[in-house]
Design a protein around this motif. Structure first.
Motif, PDB file in Angstrom:
ATOM      1  N   PHE A 146       0.836  -1.313   0.035  1.00  0.00           N
ATOM      2  CA  PHE A 146       0.036   0.125   0.001  1.00  0.00           C
ATOM      3  C   PHE A 146       0.944   1.283  -0.038  1.00  0.00           C
ATOM      4  O   PHE A 146       1.910   1.206   0.725  1.00  0.00           O
ATOM      5  CB  PHE A 146      -0.938   0.024   1.331  1.00  0.00           C
ATOM      6  CG  PHE A 146      -2.078  -1.100   1.360  1.00  0.00           C
ATOM      7  CD1 PHE A 146      -3.216  -0.796   0.801  1.00  0.00           C
ATOM      8  CD2 PHE A 146      -1.722  -2.310   1.553  1.00  0.00           C
ATOM      9  CE1 PHE A 146      -4.242  -1.644   0.576  1.00  0.00           C
ATOM     10  CE2 PHE A 146      -2.895  -3.196   1.729  1.00  0.00           C
ATOM     11  CZ  PHE A 146      -4.126  -2.949   1.142  1.00  0.00           C
ATOM     12  N   HIS A 181       0.226   5.067   0.416  1.00  0.00           N
ATOM     13  CA  HIS A 181      -0.942   5.857   0.949  1.00  0.00           C
ATOM     14  C   HIS A 181      -0.423   7.277   1.151  1.00  0.00           C
ATOM     15  O   HIS A 181       0.811   7.704   1.592  1.00  0.00           O
ATOM     16  CB  HIS A 181      -1.074   5.328   2.544  1.00  0.00           C
ATOM     17  CG  HIS A 181      -2.312   6.030   3.233  1.00  0.00           C
ATOM     18  ND1 HIS A 181      -3.342   5.348   3.259  1.00  0.00           N
ATOM     19  CD2 HIS A 181      -2.482   7.286   3.739  1.00  0.00           C
ATOM     20  CE1 HIS A 181      -4.492   6.104   4.023  1.00  0.00           C
ATOM     21  NE2 HIS A 181      -3.574   7.430   4.329  1.00  0.00           N
ATOM     22  N   TYR A 182      -1.318   8.324   0.783  1.00  0.00           N
ATOM     23  CA  TYR A 182      -0.895   9.748   0.876  1.00  0.00           C
ATOM     24  C   TYR A 182      -2.021  10.417   1.719  1.00  0.00           C
ATOM     25  O   TYR A 182      -3.213  10.190   1.555  1.00  0.00           O
ATOM     26  CB  TYR A 182      -0.920  10.448  -0.376  1.00  0.00           C
ATOM     27  CG  TYR A 182      -0.006  10.309  -1.284  1.00  0.00           C
ATOM     28  CD1 TYR A 182       1.094  11.167  -1.027  1.00  0.00           C
ATOM     29  CD2 TYR A 182       0.319   9.179  -2.352  1.00  0.00           C
ATOM     30  CE1 TYR A 182       2.186  10.926  -2.065  1.00  0.00           C
ATOM     31  CE2 TYR A 182       1.318   8.997  -3.053  1.00  0.00           C
ATOM     32  CZ  TYR A 182       2.197   9.751  -3.063  1.00  0.00           C
ATOM     33  OH  TYR A 182       3.480   9.654  -3.822  1.00  0.00           O
ATOM     34  N   TYR A 213      -7.529  11.672   2.253  1.00  0.00           N
ATOM     35  CA  TYR A 213      -6.449  10.628   1.696  1.00  0.00           C
ATOM     36  C   TYR A 213      -6.799   9.841   0.397  1.00  0.00           C
ATOM     37  O   TYR A 213      -7.765   9.880  -0.210  1.00  0.00           O
ATOM     38  CB  TYR A 213      -6.050   9.948   2.900  1.00  0.00           C
ATOM     39  CG  TYR A 213      -7.339   8.721   2.938  1.00  0.00           C
ATOM     40  CD1 TYR A 213      -7.072   7.325   2.229  1.00  0.00           C
ATOM     41  CD2 TYR A 213      -8.393   8.748   3.733  1.00  0.00           C
ATOM     42  CE1 TYR A 213      -7.948   6.598   2.250  1.00  0.00           C
ATOM     43  CE2 TYR A 213      -9.312   7.798   3.686  1.00  0.00           C
ATOM     44  CZ  TYR A 213      -9.051   6.811   2.993  1.00  0.00           C
ATOM     45  OH  TYR A 213     -10.042   5.691   2.947  1.00  0.00           O
ATOM     46  N   TRP A 214      -5.751   9.338  -0.026  1.00  0.00           N
ATOM     47  CA  TRP A 214      -5.721   8.491  -1.049  1.00  0.00           C
ATOM     48  C   TRP A 214      -4.707   7.525  -1.058  1.00  0.00           C
ATOM     49  O   TRP A 214      -3.631   7.737  -0.585  1.00  0.00           O
ATOM     50  CB  TRP A 214      -5.700   9.297  -2.564  1.00  0.00           C
ATOM     51  CG  TRP A 214      -4.379   9.846  -2.806  1.00  0.00           C
ATOM     52  CD1 TRP A 214      -3.618   9.578  -3.583  1.00  0.00           C
ATOM     53  CD2 TRP A 214      -4.474  11.334  -2.264  1.00  0.00           C
ATOM     54  NE1 TRP A 214      -2.663  10.475  -3.563  1.00  0.00           N
ATOM     55  CE2 TRP A 214      -3.151  11.548  -2.877  1.00  0.00           C
ATOM     56  CE3 TRP A 214      -4.955  12.106  -1.681  1.00  0.00           C
ATOM     57  CZ2 TRP A 214      -2.485  13.050  -2.705  1.00  0.00           C
ATOM     58  CZ3 TRP A 214      -4.250  13.422  -1.692  1.00  0.00           C
ATOM     59  CH2 TRP A 214      -3.300  13.735  -2.169  1.00  0.00           C
ATOM     60  N   ARG A 215      -4.901   6.196  -1.625  1.00  0.00           N
ATOM     61  CA  ARG A 215      -3.947   5.152  -1.498  1.00  0.00           C
ATOM     62  C   ARG A 215      -4.085   4.223  -2.772  1.00  0.00           C
ATOM     63  O   ARG A 215      -5.261   4.074  -3.270  1.00  0.00           O
ATOM     64  CB  ARG A 215      -3.996   4.306  -0.129  1.00  0.00           C
ATOM     65  CG  ARG A 215      -5.118   3.539   0.173  1.00  0.00           C
ATOM     66  CD  ARG A 215      -5.265   2.588   1.271  1.00  0.00           C
ATOM     67  NE  ARG A 215      -6.264   1.909   1.377  1.00  0.00           N
ATOM     68  CZ  ARG A 215      -6.463   0.886   2.214  1.00  0.00           C
ATOM     69  NH1 ARG A 215      -5.810   0.619   2.983  1.00  0.00           N
ATOM     70  NH2 ARG A 215      -7.340   0.086   2.326  1.00  0.00           N
ATOM     71  N   TYR A 275      -7.746   0.905  -5.776  1.00  0.00           N
ATOM     72  CA  TYR A 275      -7.290   2.481  -5.574  1.00  0.00           C
ATOM     73  C   TYR A 275      -8.759   3.011  -4.382  1.00  0.00           C
ATOM     74  O   TYR A 275      -9.685   2.763  -4.763  1.00  0.00           O
ATOM     75  CB  TYR A 275      -7.431   3.289  -6.607  1.00  0.00           C
ATOM     76  CG  TYR A 275      -7.531   4.822  -6.309  1.00  0.00           C
ATOM     77  CD1 TYR A 275      -5.945   5.336  -6.061  1.00  0.00           C
ATOM     78  CD2 TYR A 275      -8.523   5.575  -6.437  1.00  0.00           C
ATOM     79  CE1 TYR A 275      -6.256   6.779  -5.984  1.00  0.00           C
ATOM     80  CE2 TYR A 275      -8.361   6.836  -6.223  1.00  0.00           C
ATOM     81  CZ  TYR A 275      -7.328   7.460  -5.953  1.00  0.00           C
ATOM     82  OH  TYR A 275      -7.291   8.971  -5.655  1.00  0.00           O
TER      83      TYR A 275
END
Length: 250
Positions: A155, A157-158, A165-167, A182
């Motif tokens: 993963f 991850h941001y 967030y998004w990952r 996603y």
């Protein structure tokens, strides 16, 4: 007369022997060259381009240092594999910011190493796919990168604080790590505005959208399911810049 014939016969024999010897000598270089080619020729089945080392640091390319190390099982053999986040060391990328002082803007990359018991093997190398940890976020801080291995998946991850967030979820397959999932959440402070989830294997995209315009009240979500068109999976080794990666296709 007999003596003359004897001399003539002897000379003729010497000439024939010399001719035969020269003929053999001319053939020898070709025969030697053919033998050398056969010795140097190696079957492709016996050639291995895979590097192996017991020390993960041995895979770090010149001009980079280890920024972070993550361990976990990526191929379900119950042995911990290793993922290295690496960072460039180019001095020209170290800048002086008016408000934040000296900042290292060298980009970061990723190395994925499988543990084979007697050493690690490099399966994915991408030197510059991540921006630095010192980017300018404008009025807010820049997204924070995190990498972890969960249940055989990698993963990336941001986390972006009040904005959500998004990952990205990658799985080891086809001699690379391929993007199979996603997830993202777009927020306004503690309020979730939209949630997005994409499964690239089933080509399904689910969007939960908050239809309540008052962000101070509980969210009321409306679900939409979309069939996406993408069939070719992104490979981790081929992603040039995660900041520019577009995955949310309708």
């Amino acid at each position: 007369m007999n003596k003359y014939l004897l001399y003539l016969g002897t000379a003729l024999l010497l000439l024939i022997n010399t001719s035969c010897h020269d003929s053999k000598s001319k053939k020898e270089p070709a025969q030697i060259q053919e033998t050398l080619n056969q010795v140097e020729e190696v079957s492709e089945d016996n050639v291995s381009s895979t590097e192996r080392s017991k020390n993960p640091a041995d895979f770090v390319p010149k001009g980079y240092v280890i920024f972070d190390t993550i361990y976990g099982d990526l191929n379900k053999d119950k042995i911990e594999d290793c993922v290295l986040i690496i960072k460039g060391t180019n001095k020209s990328e170290i800048i002086k910011d008016e408000y934040r002082g000296q900042l290292d803007r060298n980009r970061r990359g990723i190395l994925v190493l499988l543990n084979k018991g007697d050493g690690y093997e490099l399966v994915v190398k991408n030197d510059n796919c991540f921006s630095s940890e010192n980017e300018d976020g404008g009025v807010y801080f820049a997204p924070d990168l995190g990498v972890e291995i969960i249940k055989g998946k990698l993963f990336i991850h941001y986390a972006h604080g009040r904005y959500g967030y998004w990952r990205y979820m990658f799985r080891l397959q086809n001699s690379d790590l391929e993007l199979i999932g996603y997830d993202a959440s777009s927020n306004h402070g503690p309020t979730v505005l939209t949630e997005t989830s994409i499964n690239f294997l089933t080509r399904r995209k689910i969007v939960n959208e908050n239809t309540n315009p008052n962000i101070d009240e509980p969210e009321i979500f409306e679900k939409r399911e979309i069939k996406i068109n993408k069939t070719k999976l992104f490979k981790l080794s081929e992603i040039e810049d995660f900041d520019k990666l577009e995955v949310s296709e309708d």
